[in-house]
Write an enzyme that holds these catalytic residues in place. Structure first.
Site, PDB file in Angstrom:
ATOM      1  N   CYS A   1      -9.543  -2.225 -13.293  1.00 34.32           N
ATOM      2  CA  CYS A   1      -9.610  -2.430 -11.855  1.00 34.32           C
ATOM      3  C   CYS A   1      -8.919  -3.748 -11.489  1.00 34.32           C
ATOM      4  CB  CYS A   1     -11.066  -2.444 -11.387  1.00 34.32           C
ATOM      5  SG  CYS A   1     -11.268  -2.846  -9.635  1.00 34.32           S
TER       6      CYS A   1
ATOM      7  N   LYS B   1      11.182  18.539  17.427  1.00 36.68           N
ATOM      8  CA  LYS B   1      10.870  17.309  16.697  1.00 36.68           C
ATOM      9  C   LYS B   1      11.981  16.994  15.699  1.00 36.68           C
ATOM     10  CE  LYS B   1       7.323  15.448  16.946  1.00 36.68           C
ATOM     11  NZ  LYS B   1       5.977  15.755  16.469  1.00 36.68           N
TER      12      LYS B   1
ATOM     13  N   CYS C   1     -12.096  -6.160 -10.011  1.00 39.40           N
ATOM     14  CA  CYS C   1     -13.230  -6.617 -10.832  1.00 39.40           C
ATOM     15  C   CYS C   1     -12.974  -6.549 -12.334  1.00 39.40           C
ATOM     16  CB  CYS C   1     -14.490  -5.812 -10.484  1.00 39.40           C
ATOM     17  SG  CYS C   1     -14.397  -4.064 -10.965  1.00 39.40           S
TER      18      CYS C   1
END
Length: 688
Positions: A402, A308, A405
């Protein structure tokens, strides 16, 4: 010329032109002429349905008829590959192979970053296309794969076996990915994270017409069958190219470690110029005789390994930071970046995790920041180029309220993230809880994706999970893009969800820190919703997997009046609030505790956990002195392995675990016997 002869002629011409355009990259006619021939064939087939053919070139456009996917057992198991990020480990693999079989040839190929597929051809015609699934069985996606223009419907050339499989990768080229995400962004739909996710999601679309429009591609890299024309991998792939398959041109035979290293070094740099995603190089033993001598483990072949590439990194400007609110109220900062190419995609956003990481890296607006893809999936900011920092830059100020709100944020003891505590009136938290409630491992309500939940919420039809059980079909059909059939399917799925067992109902509530396993232990310990609700902190911590932190989360949830009201409404709706007595297959594992880690070839992790419980055992999430066994699959976490070895915990393979329950219980032996048999001398087709 008769109608049937003309139909056959058109099909042959279109298949030939399709191969020249999409596989050989050498078109011989214009798009206009191709479309004219295709329209003629469509009109003839529509007028003469008696001449229908599932492999006609007209299936490339797909159909709007929806169909579910049935599970199909693989004729040859689709094993996974062992991975390494270390050249030293890769060299050890090569040396180990040559020590066992002598000097040999290796085929180096690009490791395509898509979704694995197995195509079956019966007398030169595509008969079935199946996803990897769990390696033993996968989903039948034939109708969708027929729309992929680089997949031949009818083979050309000669010398192919009457029945064989060819395996490879369904890819979404970067051009298709960028176009699809641009369309989704314009429609206000969630974007796909990367081409691999987009390819996998597209392949499982119920409408093949949608698949046809999304521009998938398919590259093949492995044949499986009992009667292949040659005794080596390389020769068979070259022959498959003659049959019309799209075989990578970026393959090479290597006869030394130096040649393998040279191939890897070249593509580690050159991969950024490829038109499709790749995340490494696969090194395979070429000769089948050597492969048979090396054999396979239960999980992976011993004759192949995947190297990888390390994550790609890019430097770009941090323009701004948005803040997202999750269902638990956790606030996550997301960086908006000047667009930059990274691992083949245009990156505009990256996660910043939390306030501590921002402070630790000293990230500021306007900085030039280093971005990389963790595991090639989610972009993240890993550092700052301080030499290019602007003189007037100021330390980043984290938000205190927030962003949705306006409620002041809180930070709980021991938590790195900030939270909005206004769970009942903050929109993303409300939507997040409903979306969690309908998840497959919770209430498993089909047809209600995130977009539909948002539609229901914004139209005032759903404000919490209990409202789902008050919905009527007529309310759903009134919404945009929702027909009667969709509405009825949703209503039926809601009705079926009332049969979901109590542990999943408890998990579906979204109680903070109560995951799927903890919910099972709570249900088993207390037996009912009422008992969980009445439990004290001291009583809660007596349950398995419940510590003080989890107990406090449960107490806080049931102390909220709104949550208690929700519980009563769900009770009236008829959800199961009591645990059913377990019906054990045996007591073979009674008193034993297990941790499952890694990926498995025959069973999923969830299936192994279920088997443990069906035979009286317990599942634990973390390695500790309380664990009796670890069942380890591919890519077991190194930290878990180290801790297990330190504690002396026995580590079982999947096969050894199945033997534990098979010895004690006939039913379990039957279950194990359903695994595909591995012949003593594997055929050329016993491949991943």
């Amino acid at each position: 010329m008769g109608i049937l002869e003309r139909i056959r002629e058109l099909r042959t011409q279109l298949n030939d032109h399709n191969r020249k355009y999409y596989v050989e990259n050498a078109p011989e006619i214009s798009d206009f002429e191709f479309d004219r021939l295709l329209r003629e064939l469509q009109e003839l087939e529509a007028a003469h349905p008696e001449y229908a053919d599932p492999n006609s070139p007209t299936v490339r456009v797909g159909s709007d008829i929806t169909s579910e996917f049935r599970s199909v057992r693989h004729r040859f198991p689709m094993l996974s590959l062992g991975n390494t990020y270390s050249l030293d480990e890769l060299h050890e693999f090569i040396e180990r192979v040559e020590k066992e079989v002598g000097e040999t040839e290796f085929v180096c190929e690009l490791k395509f970053d898509g979704t694995a597929i197995s195509l079956t051809y019966d007398h030169g015609r595509l008969s079935q296309a199946v996803t990897r699934g769990d390696g033993t069985a996968g989903d039948d996606v034939t109708a969708n794969v027929r729309t992929i223009r680089s997949v031949p419907l009818v083979l050309s050339g000669e010398g192919y076996p009457d029945l064989f499989e060819i395996r490879g990768e369904i890819l979404m080229p970067y051009a298709s990915f960028d176009r699809l995400n641009a369309e989704r962004e314009a429609a206000g739909e969630p974007l796909f994270a990367n081409p691999r996710n987009a390819a996998a999601g597209t392949l499982k679309q119920l409408s093949s017409a949608v698949v046809a429009r999304r521009g998938l591609d398919c590259t093949l890299y492995q044949l499986a069958g009992d009667d292949l024309p040659y005794d080596s991998h390389w020769e068979n792939l070259q022959k498959a190219r003659e049959w019309g398959f799209k075989i990578s041109n970026e393959m090479r035979i290597c006869r030394s470690i130096a040649q393998v290293d040279e191939f890897i070094a070249h593509w580690d740099e050159a991969r950024s110029r490829l038109p499709f995603p790749t995340d490494g190089v696969v090194v395979k033993v070429n000769r089948y005789a050597d492969r048979r001598a090396l054999g396979s483990t239960a999980k992976a072949p011993r004759w192949a390994v995947a190297y990888k590439f390390k994550a790609e990194q890019a430097l770009t400007e941090l323009l701004s930071v948005d803040f997202q609110v999750g269902r638990t109220g956790a606030v996550t900062p997301v960086a908006n970046l000047a667009p930059v190419q990274l691992a083949g995609t245009t990156v505009k956003r990256a996660t910043l995790h939390n306030a501590e990481q921002i402070a630790q890296l000293d990230i500021r607006l306007g900085d030039r920041v280093y971005v990389e893809k963790g595991g090639e999936i989610i972009p993240k900011i890993t550092g700052v180029d301080f030499a290019q920092r602007k003189a007037d830059s100021r330390p980043f100020e984290y938000i205190t309220v927030c962003p949705v709100c306006g409620t002041p944020l809180v930070r709980y003891e021991g938590e790195a993230k900030y939270y909005c505590p206004n769970q009942n009136h903050c929109e993303p938290q409300i939507l997040g809880r409903i979306i969690h409630f309908i998840r497959r491992k919770a209430m498993d309500i089909d047809g209600l994706g995130e977009e539909t939940v948002e539609l229901l919420y914004r139209n005032g039809l759903v404000h919490d999970a209990a409202d789902l059980y008050d919905l009527r079909a007529g309310q759903i059909t009134s919404l945009p893009r929702m027909g009667e059939k969709s509405a009825e399917n949703i209503m039926e799925s809601i009705r079926r969800s009332k049969l979901v067992p109590f542990p999943r109902v408890l998990f579906a509530l979204g109680i903070r820190f109560v995951g799927e396993t903890t919910a099972k232990y709570l249900a088993s310990h207390f037996g009912s919703m009422d008992a969980v609700m009445r439990a004290t902190r001291e009583e809660l911590v007596e349950a398995e997997e419940v510590g003080p932190k989890v107990a406090d989360g449960i107490l806080d949830y049931f102390a909220d009046e709104g949550n208690r009201t929700l519980i009563e409404r769900l009770r009236r709706a008829g959800l199961k609030f009591e645990a059913e007595a377990p019906r054990l297959r045996s007591d073979a594992l009674t008193g034993k505790s297990f941790v499952i880690s890694g990926k498995f070839s025959t069973h999923s992790r969830d299936e192994l956990k279920e088997l443990i419980e069906l035979h009286g055992g317990r599942n634990l999430a973390a390695v500790s002195a309380n664990v009796d066994y670890i069942v380890a699959g591919e890519n077991m976490g190194p930290a878990k392995l180290k801790k297990a070895e330190k504690l002396g915990i026995p580590i079982l393979t999947e096969k050894e675990f199945l033997a534990l329950i098979a010895d004690d219980e006939p039913a379990a032996a039957t279950f194990a016997a359903e695994e595909p048999e591995t012949p003593a001398q594997p055929t050329q087709g016993a491949l991943f």
